[in-house]
Design an enzyme around this catalytic site. Structure first.
Site, PDB file in Angstrom:
ATOM      1  N   HIS A  14      36.854   0.529  -9.548  1.00 46.31           N
ATOM      2  CA  HIS A  14      36.004   0.692  -8.375  1.00 46.31           C
ATOM      3  C   HIS A  14      36.838   0.520  -7.113  1.00 46.31           C
ATOM      4  CE1 HIS A  14      34.837  -3.834  -7.699  1.00 46.31           C
ATOM      5  NE2 HIS A  14      36.077  -3.718  -8.093  1.00 46.31           N
ATOM      6  N   CYS A  33      40.888  -4.874  -2.451  1.00 48.07           N
ATOM      7  CA  CYS A  33      39.791  -4.218  -3.189  1.00 48.07           C
ATOM      8  C   CYS A  33      39.383  -2.898  -2.547  1.00 48.07           C
ATOM      9  CB  CYS A  33      38.590  -5.153  -3.279  1.00 48.07           C
ATOM     10  SG  CYS A  33      38.929  -6.633  -4.255  1.00 48.07           S
ATOM     11  N   HIS A  39      40.879   0.298  -8.204  1.00 46.18           N
ATOM     12  CA  HIS A  39      41.493  -0.746  -9.018  1.00 46.18           C
ATOM     13  C   HIS A  39      40.481  -1.111 -10.094  1.00 46.18           C
ATOM     14  CE1 HIS A  39      38.996  -3.151  -6.300  1.00 46.18           C
ATOM     15  NE2 HIS A  39      39.050  -4.112  -7.212  1.00 46.18           N
ATOM     16  N   HIS A  41      38.857  -3.665 -13.457  1.00 46.69           N
ATOM     17  CA  HIS A  41      38.549  -4.993 -13.979  1.00 46.69           C
ATOM     18  C   HIS A  41      38.132  -4.875 -15.435  1.00 46.69           C
ATOM     19  CE1 HIS A  41      38.537  -6.988 -10.060  1.00 46.69           C
ATOM     20  NE2 HIS A  41      37.879  -5.934  -9.596  1.00 46.69           N
ATOM     21  N   ASP A  79      31.586   1.784 -19.217  1.00 49.90           N
ATOM     22  CA  ASP A  79      32.895   1.529 -19.794  1.00 49.90           C
ATOM     23  C   ASP A  79      33.861   2.685 -19.556  1.00 49.90           C
ATOM     24  OD1 ASP A  79      34.748  -0.077 -21.219  1.00 49.90           O
ATOM     25  OD2 ASP A  79      34.364   1.061 -23.054  1.00 49.90           O
ATOM     26  N   HIS A  80      35.051   2.332 -19.070  1.00 48.94           N
ATOM     27  CA  HIS A  80      36.115   3.288 -18.760  1.00 48.94           C
ATOM     28  C   HIS A  80      35.663   4.346 -17.758  1.00 48.94           C
ATOM     29  CE1 HIS A  80      38.013   1.298 -22.132  1.00 48.94           C
ATOM     30  NE2 HIS A  80      39.157   1.712 -21.624  1.00 48.94           N
ATOM     31  N   GLU A 124      33.770 -10.748 -13.101  1.00 50.54           N
ATOM     32  CA  GLU A 124      34.705  -9.727 -12.646  1.00 50.54           C
ATOM     33  C   GLU A 124      36.139 -10.153 -13.006  1.00 50.54           C
ATOM     34  OE1 GLU A 124      34.299  -6.999  -8.947  1.00 50.54           O
ATOM     35  OE2 GLU A 124      35.395  -8.795  -8.312  1.00 50.54           O
TER      36      GLU A 124
END
Length: 135
Positions: A14, A33, A39, A41, A79-80, A124
């Site tokens: 994100h 961020c 980037h 998590h 996811d991903h 996070e």
């Protein structure tokens, strides 16, 4: 009342920024961020359902049903993924941990019996996490 917890995880990228702010203001507020290249998590998710134990089944909620719900509604959707680009809920919503937790809660709430309390805890990082249990 008993609380049943199910842990899950997803990996996602994100960028924290506001389109209506200057680059300088986004950098000042969101720092690293705000990376224009995004980037990622490794999010850890805990979904908690609180309620009375059903005298017939002995369950507050069937954990297998909860597991499948989290997979279909959250893991498959997030996811991903690049949350800013690939997840519709974040087209106009900044994907902060707080907002992600609320979106997850809103996606799960319709599938949990109304006599049960739902809480979402989203990590996070191992040290940064938020919890949301409804408005």
């Amino acid at each position: 009342m008993v609380t049943v917890n199910r842990k899950a995880h997803f990996n996602a990228a994100h960028r924290l920024y506001r389109k209506d702010w200057s680059d300088e203001k986004n950098e000042a507020v969101f720092g690293k961020c705000n990376n224009p290249n995004y980037h990622g998590h490794n999010y850890e998710l805990i979904v908690s359902v609180t309620g009375n134990i059903d005298p017939e089944t002995g369950f507050v909620v069937d954990v297998k049903v909860l597991k499948d719900l989290i997979k279909s509604e959250i893991e498959d959707a997030f996811d991903h993924k690049n949350l800013n680009v690939e997840v519709a809920e974040f087209n106009e919503l900044n994907p902060t941990a707080e907002n992600i937790a609320v979106v997850i809660w809103n996606k799960l709430r319709p599938h949990i019996a109304t006599d049960k309390k739902l809480e979402v805890t989203l990590y996070e990082t191992p040290r940064n996490f938020v919890s949301y249990s409804g408005a």
